[in-house]
Design an enzyme around this catalytic site. Structure first.
Site, PDB file in Angstrom:
ATOM      1  N   ALA A   1     -29.523  -8.728   9.478  1.00 13.99           N
ATOM      2  CA  ALA A   1     -30.656  -8.090   8.818  1.00 13.99           C
ATOM      3  C   ALA A   1     -31.228  -8.894   7.666  1.00 13.99           C
ATOM      4  O   ALA A   1     -31.946  -8.359   6.832  1.00 13.99           O
ATOM      5  CB  ALA A   1     -30.234  -6.708   8.317  1.00 13.99           C
TER       6      ALA A   1
ATOM      7  N   ASN B   1     -22.417  -6.700   6.662  1.00 18.70           N
ATOM      8  CA  ASN B   1     -22.634  -7.877   7.501  1.00 18.70           C
ATOM      9  C   ASN B   1     -23.591  -8.858   6.837  1.00 18.70           C
ATOM     10  O   ASN B   1     -23.471 -10.077   7.008  1.00 18.70           O
ATOM     11  CB  ASN B   1     -23.187  -7.470   8.868  1.00 18.70           C
ATOM     12  CG  ASN B   1     -22.091  -7.057   9.839  1.00 18.70           C
ATOM     13  OD1 ASN B   1     -20.962  -7.528   9.754  1.00 18.70           O
ATOM     14  ND2 ASN B   1     -22.424  -6.182  10.762  1.00 18.70           N
TER      15      ASN B   1
ATOM     16  N   HIS C   1     -32.692  -6.019   0.959  1.00 21.64           N
ATOM     17  CA  HIS C   1     -31.720  -7.100   0.850  1.00 21.64           C
ATOM     18  C   HIS C   1     -32.334  -8.233   0.024  1.00 21.64           C
ATOM     19  O   HIS C   1     -33.448  -8.671   0.295  1.00 21.64           O
ATOM     20  CB  HIS C   1     -31.351  -7.630   2.240  1.00 21.64           C
ATOM     21  CG  HIS C   1     -30.887  -6.570   3.187  1.00 21.64           C
ATOM     22  ND1 HIS C   1     -29.652  -5.972   3.091  1.00 21.64           N
ATOM     23  CD2 HIS C   1     -31.498  -6.002   4.249  1.00 21.64           C
ATOM     24  CE1 HIS C   1     -29.513  -5.082   4.065  1.00 21.64           C
ATOM     25  NE2 HIS C   1     -30.624  -5.083   4.773  1.00 21.64           N
TER      26      HIS C   1
END
Length: 258
Positions: A114, A181, A211
């Site tokens: 992602a 992850n 993020h």
């Protein structure tokens, strides 16, 4: 290509549908033995039951599946593509996969998941990197079922933010196997699991998973941010994570790729 798939969750189903549109051959899907009867013409319950002539196995089933099946897949000589990067934070798992790949003459390919800007980190680590920090910010409900619940009441967090984790990428990936992850991807691309710093935040003011990477070194300094959307049929799965599997597949199959 003749492809095997591990998993039947949201990301696996996304990949499965995309393979149909690309005319790739899905030869088998590895599932729990109890589910084989649901589609016995396609489902298998063990790595040993996968066809011998697969070109690639794609793992979309999470950390536990990579730990359980990854070494056996690689030992059979199948290249493996996985989005479960966080599992590599465990040194024993990393060593097991590395040894199996060497013994089986296969390779483990890691999808970016992602996050983006990993190519920049990979280039920057050739020189001297001073620092790399990953900051993961999600709505309170996005942290349900994680250790964040031990730090704050996510149901009553309706304003402001709470930092519920600060530490290394290794600690984050091991404590938050369903959420970190991205931290693992940043670590693998840059300074490693122990030198990459992580902050995880429950933020009632946001509606997306955010993020952010901050890095500095000989190359200069950069900040990268992505506001990611979840998959429609699973709010815990990132749409970009599923897309990154197919992007990595493109890199493996095209004659010229970036």
């Amino acid at each position: 290509m003749k492809i095997g798939l591990i998993g039947v969750g949201a990301i696996a189903n996304y990949v499965r549908e995309a393979l149909k549109s690309r005319n790739e051959m899905l030869a088998a899907v590895l599932v729990r033995p109890s589910r084989v009867r649901e589609a016995p013409e396609l489902y298998v319950g063990a790595v040993a039951d996968l066809p011998d002539d697969l070109d690639l196995v794609i793992d979309c089933a999470g950390h536990a599946a990579l730990v359980e099946h990854g070494p056996a897949v690689l030992l059979r000589g199948f290249d493996l593509l996985s989005v479960s990067l966080g599992a590599l934070a465990d040194p024993d798992t990393y060593a097991s996969l590395e040894q199996a790949a060497a013994k089986g003459g296969a390779r483990l390919h890691l999808a970016s998941g992602a996050i983006g800007a990993l190519d920049c980190l990979q280039a920057a680590r050739v020189g001297q990197m001073e620092s790399v920090t990953y900051i993961g910010r999600k709505p309170p409900q996005g942290w349900k079922g994680s250790p964040a619940e031990d730090v704050t009441d996510l149901d009553t967090l309706v304003s402001g933010e709470v930092i519920h984790f600060e530490g290394s990428a290794r600690q984050a990936a091991l404590r938050y196997p369903k959420n970190a992850n991205v931290a693992a991807a940043v670590a693998l691309a840059g300074k490693g699991f122990d030198a990459t710093q992580v902050r995880l935040i429950a933020d009632a003011t946001v509606t997306e998973n955010i993020h952010q990477i901050e890095a500095s070194g000989d190359f200069g300094r950069f900040t990268f941010q992505i506001n990611g959307k979840a998959m429609p049929d699973n709010p815990r799965s990132s749409a970009l994570a599923a897309m990154s599997v197919l992007s990595k597949l493109d890199q493996l199959t095209r004659s010229i790729s970036l």
